[in-house]
Write a protein that holds these residues in place. Structure first.
Motif, short mmCIF file in Angstrom:
data_model
loop_
_atom_site.label_atom_id
_atom_site.label_comp_id
_atom_site.label_asym_id
_atom_site.label_seq_id
_atom_site.Cartn_x
_atom_site.Cartn_y
_atom_site.Cartn_z
N ARG A 291 -8.36 1.31 -9.47
CA ARG A 291 -7.51 0.37 -9.98
C ARG A 291 -6.56 -0.10 -8.86
N ILE A 292 -6.17 -1.24 -8.52
CA ILE A 292 -5.39 -1.71 -7.63
C ILE A 292 -4.15 -2.34 -8.20
N TYR A 303 2.32 -2.71 -12.94
CA TYR A 303 1.54 -1.58 -13.36
C TYR A 303 0.56 -1.66 -14.74
N ALA A 304 0.80 -2.74 -15.48
CA ALA A 304 0.26 -3.21 -16.75
C ALA A 304 -1.22 -3.84 -16.58
N SER A 305 -1.62 -4.68 -15.51
CA SER A 305 -2.60 -5.37 -15.31
C SER A 305 -3.19 -4.82 -14.00
N PRO A 306 -3.84 -3.99 -13.68
CA PRO A 306 -4.35 -3.57 -12.52
C PRO A 306 -5.62 -4.49 -12.21
N VAL A 307 -6.00 -4.91 -10.76
CA VAL A 307 -7.21 -5.36 -10.42
C VAL A 307 -8.09 -4.22 -10.34
N VAL A 308 -9.42 -4.17 -10.98
CA VAL A 308 -10.24 -3.02 -11.03
C VAL A 308 -11.41 -3.39 -10.47
N LEU A 309 -11.92 -2.34 -9.16
CA LEU A 309 -13.00 -2.61 -8.35
C LEU A 309 -13.85 -1.56 -8.60
N THR A 314 -14.31 -1.37 -2.08
CA THR A 314 -12.54 -1.49 -2.36
C THR A 314 -11.81 -1.65 -1.11
N SER A 315 -12.36 -2.71 -0.27
CA SER A 315 -11.63 -3.06 0.85
C SER A 315 -10.64 -4.15 0.31
N VAL A 316 -9.68 -4.11 1.39
CA VAL A 316 -8.76 -5.40 1.04
C VAL A 316 -9.37 -6.92 0.73
N GLU A 317 -10.51 -6.99 1.63
CA GLU A 317 -11.30 -8.13 1.53
C GLU A 317 -11.97 -8.33 0.07
N ASP A 318 -12.52 -7.14 -0.49
CA ASP A 318 -13.10 -7.07 -1.72
C ASP A 318 -12.00 -7.32 -2.74
N PHE A 319 -10.83 -6.95 -2.63
CA PHE A 319 -9.82 -7.14 -3.68
C PHE A 319 -9.28 -8.74 -3.59
N CYS A 320 -9.25 -9.04 -2.48
CA CYS A 320 -8.82 -10.50 -2.38
C CYS A 320 -10.08 -11.60 -3.04
N ASN A 321 -11.38 -11.18 -2.82
CA ASN A 321 -12.46 -11.96 -3.40
C ASN A 321 -12.34 -11.92 -4.80
N ASN A 344 4.40 4.43 3.68
CA ASN A 344 4.65 3.30 2.68
C ASN A 344 5.83 2.67 2.90
N PRO A 345 5.62 1.03 3.07
CA PRO A 345 4.40 0.43 3.15
C PRO A 345 3.74 0.41 4.32
N GLN A 346 2.45 0.08 4.56
CA GLN A 346 1.84 0.08 5.80
C GLN A 346 1.18 -1.42 5.75
N LYS A 347 1.28 -2.02 7.02
CA LYS A 347 0.64 -3.16 7.29
C LYS A 347 -0.89 -2.98 7.56
N VAL A 348 -2.04 -3.59 6.80
CA VAL A 348 -3.36 -3.43 6.94
C VAL A 348 -3.98 -4.71 6.90
N GLY A 349 -5.38 -4.77 7.65
CA GLY A 349 -6.05 -5.84 7.47
C GLY A 349 -7.25 -5.88 6.63
N LYS A 350 -7.94 -6.71 6.48
CA LYS A 350 -8.84 -6.95 5.40
C LYS A 350 -10.02 -5.78 5.22
N GLU A 351 -10.11 -4.88 6.36
CA GLU A 351 -11.25 -4.04 6.35
C GLU A 351 -10.65 -2.69 5.81
N HIS A 352 -9.60 -2.70 5.69
CA HIS A 352 -8.75 -1.50 5.02
C HIS A 352 -9.48 -0.97 3.67
N VAL A 353 -9.83 -0.03 3.34
CA VAL A 353 -10.23 0.78 2.16
C VAL A 353 -9.17 1.15 1.14
N LEU A 354 -9.11 0.78 0.17
CA LEU A 354 -8.17 1.11 -0.79
C LEU A 354 -8.53 2.06 -1.76
N ASN A 355 -7.70 2.99 -2.27
CA ASN A 355 -7.77 4.28 -3.07
C ASN A 355 -7.17 3.80 -4.46
#
Length: 365
Positions: A291-292, A303-309, A314-321, A344-355
């Motif tokens: 959940r992102i 926090y009510a409506s997460p984007v679920v991957l 779970t990369s930032v690119e996967d999230f955007c798509n 927190n926060p950290q600036k990341v690129g599209k390859e960053h893997v989210l938890n």
């Protein structure tokens, strides 16, 4: 001779053949022939999957779970109690004749539940509406095999046999085998560990059945003939599975203690709604959803409506798509809060893997 007759003939020959090193390549050849015939059952001539009226249910939500089991084990009652969907329940067999869908929201994720008609022994060979049922099961993210605790556990083995015959591999991962076809050079076999079943002759026998005479094979595990056939076929589906032993209100505490020792098993009473919380937790662990939470600029996270991957994507690119296919065209960078970053926060690129439960803010160009 029909496909089923050919399958029966091969199975009979395999049963009569003594298993030893001298017969390994012959058994491998028979297994390859059997796999090809089973594929013809899965994808009959004329194209298209083995579906039918009432079976073609559109995918919705973040994951899909199929309820599989013999008739009258309590699948409909379980679906009704989990999702609040009425699926006809009765004390006689074959009540559910079509796929009954429901949706449950759990930990912010929407999960589709499918109550499939009860399968019978021989389903993989087309008995009843078994092929349509198992074809739908192949599209799921997770399988619930629902069993009646009062009936022998051989039912568990029978259902596994039916699903495996249709290319489903439960609670398994693809074997570590490299397979690459080539135009010339023959069969090149490389092993990185000791092999107890496969050798050059057996591998050649299996591949010759598929008219493959030039290929590179790398065995990185102690592989079986079935493992190699699965890789060559390329149509196997590897799915997590939870075995649900229903009607525990009718057994003793001592029997219940024994049931808890069965791997991947959750005992419940669908009628009394016993232990459904444990089932949902095991379901969540098996689905491996991530959940992102989104955070618009200048606002608090939603926090009510997460984007679920799906785990592994779970990369930032996967999230955007997942949000919108055109979002990456405007993507500049992202700000992330959570366990995937060092601060927190950290600036990341599209390859960053989210938890799981990370918070993200997308900054556009």
């Amino acid at each position: 001779m029909s496909i089923l007759q050919k399958i029966s003939e091969i199975e009979g020959e395999m049963a009569r053949t003594q298993k030893n090193k001298a017969t390994a390549h012959h058994l491998g050849l028979l297994k390859a022939r059997l796999a090809k015939l089973r594929r013809e059952l899965i994808t009959p001539k004329g194209g298209g999957a083995a579906t039918g009226e009432g079976f073609d249910v559109a995918k919705t939500g973040d994951a899909r779970i199929g309820f599989v089991g013999f008739p009258s084990v309590g699948k409909s009652t379980l679906l009704s109690n989990l999702a609040g969907v009425y699926s006809e329940v009765a004390a006689y067999e074959f009540t559910t004749l079509t796929t009954v869908p429901g949706v449950i929201k759990y930990k912010g994720a929407k999960i589709q539940l499918l109550d499939l008609p009860g399968i019978i022994e021989g389903a993989k060979d087309g008995k009843g509406r078994g092929r349509q049922v198992i074809a739908v099961a192949r599209t799921c993210s997770l399988i619930f095999i629902v069993l009646d605790v009062l009936k022998p556990l051989i039912h568990k083995q029978l259902i596994e046999h039916e699903l495996e015959g249709f290319g489903l591999r439960l609670n398994a991962v693809p074997p570590s085998i490299g397979f690459r076809r080539k135009d010339k050079g023959g069969i090149n076999l490389t092993t990185t560990c000791a092999q107890s079943e496969l050798d050059q002759e057996t591998v050649r026998s299996i591949l010759s059945e598929y008219k493959i005479h030039n290929a590179d094979i790398t065995l990185r595990c102690d592989a079986t003939a079935d493992d190699l056939i699965d890789i060559v076929e390329g149509n196997r589906v590897y799915l997590p599975c939870i075995y649900i032993l229903n009607k525990i209100d009718q057994i003793s505490v001592e029997e219940l203690d024994i049931i808890y020792r069965i791997p991947h098993c959750v005992p419940i009473s669908a009628h009394h709604r016993w232990n459904l919380d444990d089932l949902l937790e095991r379901m969540w662990d098996a689905l491996r959803l991530v959940r992102i939470y989104t955070k618009p600029k200048g606002q608090l996270p939603d926090y009510a409506s997460p984007v679920v991957l799906q785990a592994g994507r779970t990369s930032v690119e996967d999230f955007c798509n997942k949000i919108h296919k055109n979002l990456m065209k405007e993507f500049k960078y992202a700000q992330v809060w959570g366990s995937s970053v060092k601060y927190n926060p950290q600036k990341v690129g599209k390859e960053h893997v989210l938890n799981d439960e990370d918070v993200i803010q997308i900054v556009k160009k």
